[in-house]
Design an enzyme around this catalytic site. Structure first.
Site, mmCIF file in Angstrom:
data_model
loop_
_atom_site.group_PDB
_atom_site.id
_atom_site.type_symbol
_atom_site.label_atom_id
_atom_site.label_comp_id
_atom_site.label_asym_id
_atom_site.label_seq_id
_atom_site.Cartn_x
_atom_site.Cartn_y
_atom_site.Cartn_z
ATOM 1 N N THR A 169 -28.984 -1.665 -14.713
ATOM 2 C CA THR A 169 -30.155 -1.194 -15.460
ATOM 3 C C THR A 169 -30.855 -0.144 -14.612
ATOM 4 O O THR A 169 -31.353 -0.461 -13.521
ATOM 5 C CB THR A 169 -31.140 -2.351 -15.739
ATOM 6 O OG1 THR A 169 -30.467 -3.364 -16.476
ATOM 7 C CG2 THR A 169 -32.337 -1.871 -16.547
ATOM 8 N N LYS A 217 -32.121 -0.615 -23.732
ATOM 9 C CA LYS A 217 -32.361 -1.757 -22.842
ATOM 10 C C LYS A 217 -33.845 -1.849 -22.448
ATOM 11 O O LYS A 217 -34.459 -2.911 -22.517
ATOM 12 C CB LYS A 217 -31.469 -1.605 -21.600
ATOM 13 C CG LYS A 217 -31.819 -2.442 -20.411
ATOM 14 C CD LYS A 217 -31.316 -3.845 -20.507
ATOM 15 C CE LYS A 217 -31.834 -4.666 -19.336
ATOM 16 N NZ LYS A 217 -31.498 -6.053 -19.402
ATOM 17 N N LYS A 277 -39.404 -4.706 -12.941
ATOM 18 C CA LYS A 277 -38.598 -3.488 -12.771
ATOM 19 C C LYS A 277 -38.371 -2.808 -14.135
ATOM 20 O O LYS A 277 -38.564 -1.602 -14.277
ATOM 21 C CB LYS A 277 -37.255 -3.859 -12.131
ATOM 22 C CG LYS A 277 -36.228 -2.735 -12.119
ATOM 23 C CD LYS A 277 -34.824 -3.212 -11.732
ATOM 24 C CE LYS A 277 -33.779 -2.195 -12.166
ATOM 25 N NZ LYS A 277 -32.410 -2.610 -11.936
HETATM 26 P P1 NAD Z 1 -27.825 -8.406 -7.335
HETATM 27 O O1 NAD Z 1 -28.765 -7.819 -6.348
HETATM 28 O O2 NAD Z 1 -27.609 -9.882 -7.370
HETATM 29 O O3 NAD Z 1 -26.369 -7.733 -7.142
HETATM 30 C C1 NAD Z 1 -26.153 -6.398 -6.781
HETATM 31 C C2 NAD Z 1 -24.944 -6.361 -5.852
HETATM 32 O O4 NAD Z 1 -24.668 -4.990 -5.532
HETATM 33 C C3 NAD Z 1 -25.176 -7.075 -4.511
HETATM 34 O O5 NAD Z 1 -24.163 -8.048 -4.329
HETATM 35 C C4 NAD Z 1 -25.112 -5.959 -3.468
HETATM 36 O O6 NAD Z 1 -24.519 -6.366 -2.250
HETATM 37 C C5 NAD Z 1 -24.232 -4.948 -4.189
HETATM 38 N N1 NAD Z 1 -24.385 -3.585 -3.685
HETATM 39 C C6 NAD Z 1 -25.526 -2.900 -3.434
HETATM 40 N N2 NAD Z 1 -25.231 -1.661 -2.971
HETATM 41 C C7 NAD Z 1 -23.873 -1.579 -2.941
HETATM 42 C C8 NAD Z 1 -22.974 -0.560 -2.548
HETATM 43 N N3 NAD Z 1 -23.400 0.621 -2.117
HETATM 44 N N4 NAD Z 1 -21.650 -0.811 -2.633
HETATM 45 C C9 NAD Z 1 -21.201 -2.015 -3.062
HETATM 46 N N5 NAD Z 1 -22.017 -3.025 -3.458
HETATM 47 C C10 NAD Z 1 -23.335 -2.806 -3.373
HETATM 48 O O7 NAD Z 1 -28.310 -7.869 -8.763
HETATM 49 P P2 NAD Z 1 -27.941 -8.507 -10.200
HETATM 50 O O8 NAD Z 1 -28.917 -9.561 -10.560
HETATM 51 O O9 NAD Z 1 -26.478 -8.778 -10.247
HETATM 52 O O10 NAD Z 1 -28.302 -7.250 -11.137
HETATM 53 C C11 NAD Z 1 -27.476 -6.114 -11.206
HETATM 54 C C12 NAD Z 1 -28.041 -5.174 -12.264
HETATM 55 O O11 NAD Z 1 -28.061 -5.850 -13.529
HETATM 56 C C13 NAD Z 1 -29.471 -4.713 -11.988
HETATM 57 O O12 NAD Z 1 -29.575 -3.365 -12.328
HETATM 58 C C14 NAD Z 1 -30.310 -5.615 -12.891
HETATM 59 O O13 NAD Z 1 -31.535 -5.008 -13.273
HETATM 60 C C15 NAD Z 1 -29.374 -5.804 -14.069
HETATM 61 N N6 NAD Z 1 -29.581 -7.040 -14.851
HETATM 62 C C16 NAD Z 1 -29.768 -8.235 -14.209
HETATM 63 C C17 NAD Z 1 -29.948 -9.390 -14.957
HETATM 64 C C18 NAD Z 1 -30.167 -10.743 -14.275
HETATM 65 O O14 NAD Z 1 -30.542 -11.697 -14.950
HETATM 66 N N7 NAD Z 1 -29.930 -10.843 -12.956
HETATM 67 C C19 NAD Z 1 -29.903 -9.350 -16.361
HETATM 68 C C20 NAD Z 1 -29.651 -8.119 -16.989
HETATM 69 C C21 NAD Z 1 -29.489 -6.971 -16.215
#
Ligand code: NAD
Length: 300
Positions: free
Chosen positions: A94, A169, A244
């Site tokens: 997102t 979204k 966010k």
């Molecule tokens: P998270 O922080 O748990 O996971 C992100 C992952 O990306 C981490 O494991 C991190 O190590 C990895 N990462 C960061 N930089 C990196 C790089 N340069 N190379 C490789 N890996 C890298 O976040 P999440 O909860 O999985 O959310 C991910 C996205 O989905 C966000 O944009 C969030 O807004 C969106 N989202 C989350 C939810 C939810 O309920 N968690 C729901 C809908 C949408």
């Protein structure tokens, strides 16, 4: 079946990537966290030592990263030039509409087809393969992306051109943030006026106050279906992520020259809740700030 590079195996990506492997795709996963990589490997994904290695020879690249700066960095520094120009790029993170459009233009200039495909649904839906995907991009790119996304989805909807998935979204989540906040206020007022929360739920969930925040995600413990309220507001959709998304909506509104009073108010409420230590709690936990029973978890 396709060779898929999957970058970003956190709360969401860690559930999504294994569903592609289960569907028979060859998934090469990468994350900066070794722990996340270990979990993905255990769940059937191949392990890559770097993002560059993951995307080499990939037919599809999927990213699920925290925010725009990560998305821009990974595509510009690791994906562009390393993935074959024939690869389809799908960003499920997102991020703001402007960054999504920018990176899609840069991808096109390098000969790639790319879509923004943010998701609705939380960690359980990611693991269960029941996310809703809102996809922005050309008709041709959407047609390529849809069958790849399907094992992770209960719905895949083409929202429009580049950035349209992100637009859908953030508008959707602004409705969610504001309706949850006012649903919490209504429960607090109802109780102060002597109404039993269950009775109020029975009435409002069948009357015009009905919404997803009321009927499916009721913020009061023991009322309605099982929700994070029944688990001390743990799990679910973190208040920090709601904040966010509200900020992304306000940023987009400013750029579009639209004033959003309700969205603005919801952002202020979630900002206060996060500031008072509620960022890791489910976003429905804001009811505890409204009824004045909120105590920050220890250590915050
Ligand atoms: P998270 O922080 O748990 O996971 C992100 C992952 O990306 C981490 O494991 C991190 O190590 C990895 N990462 C960061 N930089 C990196 C790089 N340069 N190379 C490789 N890996 C890298 O976040 P999440 O909860 O999985 O959310 C991910 C996205 O989905 C966000 O944009 C969030 O807004 C969106 N989202 C989350 C939810 C939810 O309920 N968690 C729901 C809908 C949408």
């Amino acid at each position: 079946m396709a060779r898929i590079a999957f970058i970003g195996l956190g709360h969401m990506g860690g559930g999504m990537a294994p569903n592609l492997a289960k569907a028979g795709h060859e998934v090469r996963a990468f994350d900066l966290s070794q722990e996340a990589l270990d979990a993905a490997e255990k769940a059937g994904c191949g392990r890559a030592g770097s993002a560059e290695e993951a995307v080499r020879d990939a037919e599809v690249v999927i990213t699920m990263l925290p925010a725009a700066k990560h998305v821009l960095g990974v595509y510009r520094d690791q994906v562009f030039g390393n993935a074959p120009a024939s690869a389809l790029l799908i960003d499920c993170s997102t991020i703001d509409v402007g960054s999504a459009r920018t990176i899609e233009e840069e991808a096109q200039a390098q000969g790639y087809e790319m879509v923004d495909a943010p998701v609705s649904g939380g960690i359980a839906a990611a693991a269960g393969g029941t996310l809703a995907f809102m996809v922005g991009g050309s008709d041709a790119a959407f047609a390529r992306a849809k069958p790849i996304i399907e094992p992770m989805a209960k719905a895949v909807i083409h929202a429009g051109g580049a950035g349209a998935g992100q637009a859908a979204k953030i508008c959707n989540n602004m409705i969610l943030g504001a309706t949850m906040a006012v649903t919490c206020e209504a429960f607090v007022l109802a109780q102060k006026l002597g109404l039993d929360p269950q009775v109020f739920f029975d009435i409002s969930s069948q009357a015009s106050g009905q919404s997803w925040s009321m009927t499916t995600y009721c913020p009061v413990p023991g009322v309605g279906p099982k929700t994070p309220a029944d688990n001390n507001y743990d799990g679910g959709f973190a208040a920090a992520l709601m904040l966010k998304d509200l900020r992304l909506a306000l940023e987009a509104a400013e750029q579009a020259g639209v004033e959003l009073e309700m969205g603005d108010e919801a952002e202020e409420m979630y900002a206060e809740f996060v500031e008072r230590g509620g960022g890791g709690k489910d976003f429905s936990g804001i009811i505890k700030m409204i009824d004045d029973s909120w105590e920050a978890p220890s250590g915050q």
